[in-house]
Design a protein around this motif. Structure first.
Motif, PDB file in Angstrom:
ATOM      1  N   ALA A  42     -10.773  21.201 -14.646  1.00  0.00           N
ATOM      2  CA  ALA A  42     -10.274  21.496 -15.992  1.00  0.00           C
ATOM      3  C   ALA A  42      -8.751  21.574 -16.028  1.00  0.00           C
ATOM      4  O   ALA A  42      -8.125  21.117 -17.001  1.00  0.00           O
ATOM      5  CB  ALA A  42     -10.879  22.798 -16.503  1.00  0.00           C
ATOM      6  N   LEU A  43      -8.120  22.124 -15.003  1.00  0.00           N
ATOM      7  CA  LEU A  43      -6.660  22.233 -14.988  1.00  0.00           C
ATOM      8  C   LEU A  43      -6.022  20.848 -14.908  1.00  0.00           C
ATOM      9  O   LEU A  43      -5.053  20.563 -15.626  1.00  0.00           O
ATOM     10  CB  LEU A  43      -6.208  23.098 -13.817  1.00  0.00           C
ATOM     11  N   TRP A  44      -6.558  19.999 -14.054  1.00  0.00           N
ATOM     12  CA  TRP A  44      -6.041  18.626 -13.960  1.00  0.00           C
ATOM     13  C   TRP A  44      -6.195  17.920 -15.298  1.00  0.00           C
ATOM     14  O   TRP A  44      -5.259  17.235 -15.753  1.00  0.00           O
ATOM     15  CB  TRP A  44      -6.782  17.870 -12.857  1.00  0.00           C
ATOM     16  N   ARG A  45      -7.357  18.044 -15.936  1.00  0.00           N
ATOM     17  CA  ARG A  45      -7.567  17.380 -17.233  1.00  0.00           C
ATOM     18  C   ARG A  45      -6.592  17.905 -18.276  1.00  0.00           C
ATOM     19  O   ARG A  45      -6.119  17.132 -19.132  1.00  0.00           O
ATOM     20  CB  ARG A  45      -9.015  17.581 -17.714  1.00  0.00           C
ATOM     21  N   ARG A  46      -6.279  19.196 -18.260  1.00  0.00           N
ATOM     22  CA  ARG A  46      -5.353  19.764 -19.241  1.00  0.00           C
ATOM     23  C   ARG A  46      -4.020  19.036 -19.230  1.00  0.00           C
ATOM     24  O   ARG A  46      -3.448  18.745 -20.276  1.00  0.00           O
ATOM     25  CB  ARG A  46      -5.161  21.264 -18.963  1.00  0.00           C
ATOM     26  N   PHE A  47      -3.501  18.718 -18.043  1.00  0.00           N
ATOM     27  CA  PHE A  47      -2.170  18.122 -17.949  1.00  0.00           C
ATOM     28  C   PHE A  47      -2.188  16.596 -17.940  1.00  0.00           C
ATOM     29  O   PHE A  47      -1.137  15.970 -18.124  1.00  0.00           O
ATOM     30  CB  PHE A  47      -1.443  18.647 -16.712  1.00  0.00           C
TER      31      PHE A  47
END
Length: 329
Positions: A42-47
């Motif tokens: 999820a963190l990778w997708r956010r950025f």
């Protein structure tokens, strides 16, 4: 070749993406359920999740473009209006929004995208039956426009991204246009013109670049890209048919981008000369990001055809844009 019908979803039951080129509109594009090797946390997708909704409006007198962009950690908009007779930019502005608050991007091309911040409100709304509405209110430019339905199907393209994950885009060809555009100088009637749009949604690499070309009327149109998405979205609309095109090449002088561009495809189905009349430029450097953006506005002349063994269809002064864009985002 003509394209198969768009699937209801770009993800299979096993979480694998359905890569390819299709005709028609897909439902919600949700990358959170991707399976390996395309799954990301999820963190990778956010950025890395990037979405934009771009609309172009064209009449005999004026060409305008509006875009809402969501980069995951910040949002922005730009809009401009170009007088084709005087080759003069009537309005040209861009604005950043409050992260996570100012922009709401649609999950597919048949939904609404909105931006609101500091005296600027933009909305792109699907209103049913293949029709759309664009509303823009700002200190520099106002637009009230509706467009569609068009005679040709939407392009849907999906594919893998090197150093990213996956990407999908929906492009339209020309749709009948109605409405009004207002600047400090005067009001411009849009009735009788054409509109087209680009809705894009993907998990992209930190460094992304592309060259792009788009030109349309109600009989023919094309979308071409060279760069991060390869030939995935290259297509020709001809007399209501949507036809896949091969890799595209963009030959132009980067030191003089307002000189002529030569654009052609490897499959011998399109060969065009683009003559710029003006351009929108926007170069930005921020602490963690940077972009170099050039969008010349002008006309295409040359030829296209439905297959390598088919007769050439001449193209004469077809209005549209090219683009050279490089981002670190």
């Amino acid at each position: 070749m003509t394209l198969p019908a768009a699937p209801a979803s770009l993800l299979g039951a096993d979480g694998q993406p359905l890569f390819g080129r299709y005709a028609g509109q897909v439902g919600d594009i949700d990358w959170s359920h991707l399976a390996k090797p395309f799954a990301r946390n999820a963190l990778w997708r956010r950025f890395h999740h990037k979405r934009w909704h771009y609309v172009a409006l064209c009449t005999e007198q004026v060409f305008a473009a509006v875009a809402i962009v969501d980069l995951g950690w910040i949002s922005s908009v730009f809009a401009y209006a170009f007088d084709r007779n005087d080759e003069d930019m009537l309005a040209n502005f861009s604005q950043e929004g409050v992260p996570l608050l100012s922009a709401r991007l649609a999950n597919h091309a048949g939904a609404s995208s909105r931006f609101k911040a500091r005296n600027c409100h933009i909305a792109v709304d699907a209103i049913g039956d293949g029709s759309y509405q664009l509303t823009l209110q700002s200190d520099y430019l106002e637009i009230d426009a509706s467009f569609g339905p068009g005679p040709s199907p939407l392009l849907l393209a999906s594919g893998p991204i090197d150093r990213g994950s996956v990407h999908a885009t929906q492009k339209s060809s020309a749709m009948p246009l109605r409405g009004e555009l207002r600047t400090w100088r005067e009001e411009y009637k849009l009735d009788g013109g054409i509109a087209s749009f680009d809705y894009s949604n993907g998990l992209l690499a930190r460094n992304t670049d592309w060259r792009w070309a788009s030109g349309h009327n109600l009989e023919l149109g094309f979308n071409l890209q060279a760069g991060y998405f390869g030939a995935n979205e290259n297509a020709l609309w001809l007399d209501g048919d949507l036809i896949a095109l091969g890799p595209a090449h963009f030959l132009y002088d980067k030191k003089d981008p307002l000189s002529q561009w030569h654009i052609f495809t490897e499959d011998d189905m399109l060969d065009l000369i683009f003559t710029p009349e003006g351009a929108r430029r926007d170069n930005k450097k921020m602490m963690v990001a940077a972009s170099r953006y050039l969008q010349p506005i002008g006309t295409f002349s040359g030829w296209v055809r439905a297959a390598p063994d088919q007769p050439k269809r001449m193209v004469t002064r077809l209005m549209g844009v090219t683009e050279d864009h490089s981002s670190r985002w």
